[in-house]
Design an enzyme around this catalytic site. Sequence first.
Site, mmCIF file in Angstrom:
data_model
loop_
_atom_site.group_PDB
_atom_site.id
_atom_site.type_symbol
_atom_site.label_atom_id
_atom_site.label_comp_id
_atom_site.label_asym_id
_atom_site.label_seq_id
_atom_site.Cartn_x
_atom_site.Cartn_y
_atom_site.Cartn_z
ATOM 1 C CE LYS A 96 -2.935 2.737 2.951
ATOM 2 N NZ LYS A 96 -3.442 2.909 4.298
ATOM 3 N N GLY A 157 -7.402 8.983 10.477
ATOM 4 C CA GLY A 157 -7.585 9.018 11.926
ATOM 5 C C GLY A 157 -8.700 9.910 12.426
ATOM 6 C CB ALA A 183 -8.135 7.538 5.475
ATOM 7 N N GLY A 184 -10.776 7.667 7.403
ATOM 8 C CA GLY A 184 -11.928 8.511 7.737
ATOM 9 C C GLY A 184 -13.146 7.741 8.222
ATOM 10 C CG ASN A 205 -5.453 1.296 12.092
ATOM 11 O OD1 ASN A 205 -4.430 1.956 12.076
ATOM 12 N ND2 ASN A 205 -5.670 0.431 13.063
ATOM 13 C CB THR A 206 -8.415 5.456 13.538
ATOM 14 O OG1 THR A 206 -7.176 5.733 12.893
ATOM 15 C CG2 THR A 206 -8.531 6.319 14.783
#
Lengths: 258, 367
Positions: A96, A157, A183-184, A205-206
């Site tokens: 990635k 994040g 993301a987001g 992830n976050t």
Amino acid sequence: MDLLKIGGIELKSRLFIGTGKFPSKKIIPDVIKSSETQVVTMAVRRVDLEAKEENILEYISKDVIWLPNTSGARNAEEAVRIARLARAMGCGDWVKIEVISDHKYLLPDNQETIKATEILSKEGFVVLPYMSPDLMSAKRLVDAGAAAVMPLGAPIGTNRGIRTKELIEILIDEIDLPIIVDAGIGKPSEAAEAMEMGAAAVLVNTAIATSDDPVNMAKAFSLAVIAGRTAYLSKLGATKKCAIASSPLTGFLNEGEF
Amino acid sequence: MGFYDVYINFKDFDYDAFFENVTSTEIKRILNKNKINIYDFLALLSPKAESFLEEMAQKAHALSLQHFGKTILLFTPMYIGNFCVNRCAYCGFNVDNNIKRKKLSPEEIEREAISIAKTGLKHILVLTGESPNATPVSYIIDAVKILKKYFDSVGIEVYPLTQEDYERMVEAGVDNLAVYQEVYDEKIYDRVHISGPKKDYHFRLDTPERGCKAKMRNVNIGALLGLNEWRREAFMSGLHANYLQNKYPDVCISISPPRIRPHAGCFDEVHNVSDKNIVQYLLALRIFMPYLGITLSTRERASFRDHLIPLGVTKMSAGVSTEVGGHSSNDKGEGQFEISDNRSVEEMKNVILSKGYQPVFKDWMQI
């Protein structure tokens, strides 16, 4: 069977997960298991082959595809070097690309990402570039040999959901590669939303790592992705601005007598 | 334009009047904002904001979690020389102090490196006093080359260098620069830096920027709290970090909030900085710059450091010795100051884990 095909591999799960930000690496195997993911990304800069207990790779089973990421790269040259290091470490051919030269918003540098994608795809990597959703950049990534395109839903994040929805929808319509929203995404409902839009997969992830119960949150995301994908395949009903009566007043006109 | 132009704007700023006018309503409004400006930051440093520390902590914690997750990067400093030509009123290395001076030979550096590497640490920070004769740039570069064999990330906290010399350092494998202005107030700076090259306020003020231009990956700055009224220095440190981050977005900017510790010699003009003040400073910083690195040293005592883990700290030192050769030699040079947290790397690792955080040993590598 609804399978996602990337780099010659067929995937049942459309949830990719990350390994950063967890309170302990020891929780990662359980998160992977409950998420039923088949693709796990990890920052190469945190891979430590010399220290078994500290090595992130020790916590990711060989049954999933390792997706090393080039987190920390500030330009294409650094991303390429990190990708090659990952391959030398035995992480496989998937990578990635993350090229971020902005520590304030962590927004990707599309131009450098395209450069890195071109170099690495020629070297046989299966390249999944993280990018700001821009149609022309996405087209160039296709030309550069990307295996999928990973537009951001919101800055990394932030858990702010799919703020770039309109732009991602354009990519889904126009780009003939899997679009993976990365993301987001902060809630399972947002993962479902991305899937309903027609995204091929999401990377989370976050939202999982910083929840109070990452293992159960991973499960929630897994279910949401399945729900969203199922809804997409079932063709959502059209939305209209005015109400449509279930029992129309002029329905009798179709009854043959009139 | 350099940071001095920003400093000048606030040189005659009436802090007392500003703080006098801060209201509780204003603090509440600031804490409800997604993004705060420099005056909001200053308001969060005000005496009035002390009544809102819990609210600030909740916000700072959430922001830290979002940007860094539950992780703390561990590192240790390694003093390779304590020769110094400066007369700084607050420092144990002051040329007038009758302390044991030493610089490590290449063999001793290697021994020290092996000893530290056994603890599992992968990030190290090299320190020297300011003595271009005893510890010239070439000596530091040679040390870095040895350390690269044992550590994935090597930082330097040495005397200010030119941009060209920082470029040489980056070329040799340095990715992290720490340099502290000590005190932003020009008059106090002049008073406490009695003589020596460190007396040059402007050269030191521009040092972090030269590091950014030389393509350091991380630049860590800060004021030595206690040399001036802490709120002003905290504000200037934040402004400096903000200035650097805006101008050099590709560099990861960090701040340390060191307090003066007991050291050889005597300096008794210390402004008191309480634990509560440090907490307020860290929380205000995190809310002002959610993406800022915050480094915590062993100047602070163990129990206090443990409580700060969830409040925005991203990097902590562990297994620290401020003595030259302190990790492996019986023939040590004297330390720069007394440390307050003597815990080993293993102990720190376990404390971080017990707090529900992940100790990170490696966060970069040579590429």
